[in-house]
Design a protein around this motif. Structure first.
Motif, PDB file in Angstrom:
ATOM      1  N   SER A 192       2.738  22.086  11.988  1.00 48.03           N
ATOM      2  CA  SER A 192       3.259  21.969  13.355  1.00 48.03           C
ATOM      3  C   SER A 192       3.469  20.503  13.738  1.00 48.03           C
ATOM      4  CB  SER A 192       2.308  22.651  14.337  1.00 48.03           C
ATOM      5  OG  SER A 192       1.036  22.024  14.339  1.00 48.03           O
ATOM      6  N   LEU A 193       2.529  19.628  13.317  1.00 50.90           N
ATOM      7  CA  LEU A 193       2.682  18.210  13.633  1.00 50.90           C
ATOM      8  C   LEU A 193       3.828  17.602  12.828  1.00 50.90           C
ATOM      9  CD1 LEU A 193       1.572  15.975  15.375  1.00 50.90           C
ATOM     10  CD2 LEU A 193      -0.088  15.429  13.580  1.00 50.90           C
ATOM     11  N   GLN A 194       3.993  18.048  11.582  1.00 50.60           N
ATOM     12  CA  GLN A 194       5.118  17.578  10.773  1.00 50.60           C
ATOM     13  C   GLN A 194       6.438  17.975  11.435  1.00 50.60           C
ATOM     14  OE1 GLN A 194       5.969  17.673   6.145  1.00 50.60           O
ATOM     15  NE2 GLN A 194       6.283  19.720   6.986  1.00 50.60           N
ATOM     16  N   ASN A 195       6.520  19.222  11.921  1.00 53.64           N
ATOM     17  CA  ASN A 195       7.743  19.664  12.598  1.00 53.64           C
ATOM     18  C   ASN A 195       8.021  18.819  13.839  1.00 53.64           C
ATOM     19  OD1 ASN A 195       8.065  21.667  10.698  1.00 53.64           O
ATOM     20  ND2 ASN A 195       7.054  23.245  11.930  1.00 53.64           N
ATOM     21  N   LEU A 196       6.955  18.476  14.570  1.00 54.66           N
ATOM     22  CA  LEU A 196       7.107  17.675  15.769  1.00 54.66           C
ATOM     23  C   LEU A 196       7.646  16.287  15.424  1.00 54.66           C
ATOM     24  CD1 LEU A 196       6.615  17.518  18.850  1.00 54.66           C
ATOM     25  CD2 LEU A 196       4.315  16.672  18.331  1.00 54.66           C
ATOM     26  N   VAL A 197       7.063  15.684  14.387  1.00 53.55           N
ATOM     27  CA  VAL A 197       7.488  14.346  13.973  1.00 53.55           C
ATOM     28  C   VAL A 197       8.941  14.364  13.483  1.00 53.55           C
ATOM     29  CG1 VAL A 197       7.141  12.552  12.231  1.00 53.55           C
ATOM     30  CG2 VAL A 197       5.172  13.520  13.439  1.00 53.55           C
ATOM     31  N   CYS A 198       9.267  15.361  12.637  1.00 51.21           N
ATOM     32  CA  CYS A 198      10.608  15.403  12.060  1.00 51.21           C
ATOM     33  C   CYS A 198      11.659  15.759  13.101  1.00 51.21           C
ATOM     34  CB  CYS A 198      10.639  16.397  10.891  1.00 51.21           C
ATOM     35  SG  CYS A 198       9.772  15.767   9.425  1.00 51.21           S
ATOM     36  N   ASP A 199      11.289  16.590  14.073  1.00 51.52           N
ATOM     37  CA  ASP A 199      12.228  16.869  15.167  1.00 51.52           C
ATOM     38  C   ASP A 199      12.548  15.588  15.934  1.00 51.52           C
ATOM     39  OD1 ASP A 199      12.358  19.508  14.499  1.00 51.52           O
ATOM     40  OD2 ASP A 199      10.953  20.194  16.036  1.00 51.52           O
ATOM     41  N   LEU A 200      11.498  14.788  16.147  1.00 51.10           N
ATOM     42  CA  LEU A 200      11.697  13.523  16.843  1.00 51.10           C
ATOM     43  C   LEU A 200      12.621  12.610  16.037  1.00 51.10           C
ATOM     44  CD1 LEU A 200      11.004  11.592  19.171  1.00 51.10           C
ATOM     45  CD2 LEU A 200       8.972  10.902  17.876  1.00 51.10           C
ATOM     46  N   TRP A 201      12.431  12.559  14.729  1.00 52.01           N
ATOM     47  CA  TRP A 201      13.289  11.728  13.886  1.00 52.01           C
ATOM     48  C   TRP A 201      14.721  12.260  13.846  1.00 52.01           C
ATOM     49  CZ3 TRP A 201      13.521   7.142  11.738  1.00 52.01           C
ATOM     50  CH2 TRP A 201      12.336   6.379  11.719  1.00 52.01           C
TER      51      TRP A 201
END
Length: 746
Positions: free
Chosen positions: A690-699
């Protein structure tokens, strides 16, 4: 002229005139023999000439002088020329056997009595026991019951049929009286009830009443008595750490170092000494505890000595607990005190430190002797040496290395007092001179002991076998069988296995709706291990036990618990021989679960599964060699080798891409301070993903807003390589990520 009467003929003849004479002719029934008429025996002649008499075939011919008589034989009636059979069976007065057991049969001129079927003529008709004489056609699984003139075949209990053909009744498929915590096992003609593991049968009839076994009361310890407490549960047990201990990632109870809390002991002159499962507050070197509980300045002499044996336990033996020497402190203080007690100038003593010296396999003990001012330490040394016997035994059962003995001025042990700068996971080693010490990283850690001791990755040195994968942990490592390569642990070995993966969607646990718990993200958490054990046990007992797959079943392992709701991704592992067809195993699982209404309940726990078909997946690959070029085998699937810059295409192929690696720190999440969580070390955990998805969405948003560059169309993917703690902002979440795009752009 003579008259005929004047001529004499033979007897039984008559005169017959002839021309000029006469002749004598024998009368009927006689035959001339010379000048004599002899009687003709018509009855004898009818043997060769049946027409010589007119007697009936069923008559008796009786010769008479010159004739014969015909008399009907017994059983016939008539004048002899006509004889009719007499029906004795209808005449009254004929002696017969009982009509219930025989019948009358007319014969030519007589009758006979014939026994009915099932009877035998032995001076009358008696019943034949077909069962005893094995003259029946009953099935071997039936009972033969004799009756008058016949027999019956009744299928034995537990079988059904017409008696000549009997088949076993599977009582376990219908109603039976096995206890809810027992398994029904069908047997030929019957069934047995076997209480499940963790239960014992109560009463004369096995498995009809199963009571929970209190495994904690058994003679064989199930938990580590030194570190764990056994708690009985329904059908099982749990081992929990004793006070002062906590489970590490390998589920081993390790000591909590309470002394890491700098405020554990109060007072400037006190120090905290960690013990296994607890701690003690002692005075620093040069101080002693007064009656008010304060550490006050006192006059001391130091005693240093090494022991080969303490409390009857050899220092290099298997019985001594070298990791927890504090448990021997009180007894050693008492034994040493007994040597000095009553000596002039001596007041009391305290052991400052106890350590194991691997180089000499000795136990080093540093003792502070409180003495009056002016007491000479040499006199105390004499007293101590005189207290040893000829074998250097300090009563009652401690053996001293006399060469190690030292008496002198008070030595300040920074390691014992806690006045050192050794970092975490390092050990402080007192060098025998006041204030001198070394810092050495503990096993499993590497560094200088002062600036840092970082985890040593033992897996880099191939510490495991060829069939195992190495899992590095803080301070040590774990070797597990390589499931991805098709190996599973059976007993102590990793054997070649068939591994099938399926999902069980859990609806309820103990009647309560099942929800995902973040603690289930970590495969080493108590919650994960407990639910893994319970679910796998229930899956076996309710779906595989009693089937053709039970003997080849090796183990079950939950790979992860995941959303939606609470879903368990389970690996079912079987021995490779005999080979198992996935579709047949699927049918068995679904059929058995349907029979149980999707409720797995054997008394351990009540887990309800959603009514959906179970499908099994065999691994697409077992190692990198089984995947196409530029692909890796990850979680049994072939994926593009992103390490070398390959990413997936729409045609399920792999293309080269440009990889950019960047490192950033996450300071806040949803306006809350970002705190590092151990579950972030597990790439499969929900928190990581979930945190990876959050980071990658931001990128992704950031890339789309770049000006003057073609990132928007060329951006392919983003993936976090790992989350970690950084040197700046200890609690911040740092991450190393990579961004991929085609190689045509720079």
């Amino acid at each position: 002229m003579r008259t005929p009467t004047n001529y004499t003929c033979w007897a039984n003849s008559k005169c017959q005139n002839t021309n000029g004479s006469y002749t004598c002719v024998c009368e009927n029934g006689y035959s001339a023999v010379g000048k004599t008429c002899m009687d003709v025996d018509e009855c004898s002649l009818q043997v060769t000439d049946p027409n010589i008499t007119n007697c009936h075939p069923d008559a008796i011919c009786s010769n008479t002088d010159g004739s014969y008589n015909c008399n009907c034989k017994d059983g016939f009636t008539g004048d002899g020329t006509v004889c009719e059979d007499i029906d004795e069976c209808v005449q009254k007065g004929i002696t017969m056997w009982t009509y219930d057991t025989s019948k009358c049969i007319i014969t030519n001129g007589s009758y006979r009595c014939s026994c009915h079927r099932g009877y035998r003529n032995v001076d009358g008709c008696i019943d034949i026991d077909e069962c005893r004489e094995n003259l029946h056609n009953c099935d071997r699984l039936a009972t033969c019951i004799n009756k008058n003139g016949s027999f019956d075949c009744n299928c034995s209990d537990g079988y059904s049929g017409n008696g000549t053909h009997c088949i076993d009744i599977n009582e376990c498929s219908g109603e039976h009286d096995c206890h809810g915590a027992a398994t029904c096992l069908n047997t030929p003609g019957s069934y047995t009830c076997q209480c499940s593991d963790g239960f014992t049968s109560v009463g004369e009839r096995l498995g009809r009443n199963c009571a929970d076994v209190n495994e904690c009361n058994g003679t064989s310890p199930l938990c580590d008595g030194r570190t764990e407490l056994c708690r009985n549960t329904i059908g099982s047990y749990q081992c929990s750490c004793k006070n002062g201990l906590v489970k590490d990632s390998s589920q081993t109870c390790i000591d909590i170092d309470e002394c890491l809390d700098q405020n554990r002991c109060t007072g400037n002159n006190s120090r905290c000494v960690n013990t296994f499962g607890s701690f003690s507050c002692l005075c620093k070197s040069g101080y002693i505890l007064d009656t008010s509980g304060r550490c006050i300045k006192a006059n001391f002499i130091s005693l240093q000595v090494e022991f080969k044996t303490i409390q009857g336990l050899k220092s290099d033996g298997d019985l001594i607990d070298r990791q927890n020497l504090e448990i021997y402190r009180a007894d050693m203080e008492s034994d040493i005190h007994a040597v000095f007690n009553g000596t002039g100038g001596y007041k009391s003593l305290t052991i400052s430190s106890m350590k194991y010296i691997p180089a000499r396999n000795h136990i080093f003990i540093h003792v502070n002797l409180e003495v009056t001012v002016g007491t000479n330490y040499s006199s105390l040394e004499i007293v101590f040496r005189q207290g040893l016997d000829e074998n250097n035994v300090l009563p009652p059962d401690n053996v001293v290395d006399p060469a190690s003995l030292y008496f002198g001025e008070l030595l300040i042990d920074p390691c014992a007092d806690g006045n050192h700068n050794c970092t975490n996971n390092a050990e402080c080693i007192f060098l025998g001179q006041s204030g001198h010490f070394n810092c050495t990283c503990r096993d499993g850690w590497t560094g200088d002991g002062v600036a840092q001791c970082k985890d040593e990755n033992e897996c880099l040195t191939s510490a495991c076998g060829s069939r195992e994968v190495c899992i590095n942990r803080e301070g040590d490592f774990l070797c597990e069988c390589n499931l991805e390569e098709g190996y599973a642990r059976v007993s102590e070995d990793c054997i070649a296995s068939q591994v099938f993966t399926t999902n069980f969607s859990i609806q309820e646990i103990d009647g309560t709706p099942a929800v995902f718990n973040k603690l289930l993200e970590s495969t080493v958490s108590t919650e994960f291990v407990s639910l893994n054990t319970t679910l796998c046990k229930l899956i076996f007992f309710n779906t595989l036990e009693g089937t053709n797959y039970a003997d080849s079943y090796a183990m079950c392992k939950v790979r992860r618990f995941k959303l939606p709701n609470l879903t368990a991704e389970v690996a079912l592992i079987f021995e490779r021989t005999p080979s198992i067809a996935p579709d047949e195993l699927e049918n068995t699982l679904n059929r058995r679960l349907t029979d149980h209404d999707y409720i797995l309940d054997n008394g351990f726990s009540n887990i309800t599964l959603r009514s959906e078909n179970i499908t099994l997946d065999e691994p697409e690959c077992r190692n990198n060699n089984t995947c196409p070029r530029n692909q890796l085998c990850i979680n049994s699937e072939c994926v593009c080798d992103r390490r070398t810059g390959f990413v997936e295409t729409d045609e399920d192929g792999c293309q080269v891409s440009k990889i950019l690696k960047v490192t950033f720190a996450i300071v806040e999440i949803n306006s809350q301070e970002a705190i590092f969580n151990d579950s972030l070390t597990d790439r499969t955990s929900n928190f990581f993903m979930s945190l990876q998805n959050l980071v990658c969405d931001l990128w992704s948003i950031t890339v789309n807003n770049f000006d003057g560059r073609k990132w928007k169309d060329d951006y392919i993917s983003c993936r976090v390589l790992r989350f970690f703690k950084g040197s700046i902002g200890e609690t911040w979440i740092w991450y190393l990520m990579r961004i991929q795009r085609p190689t045509a752009h720079k």
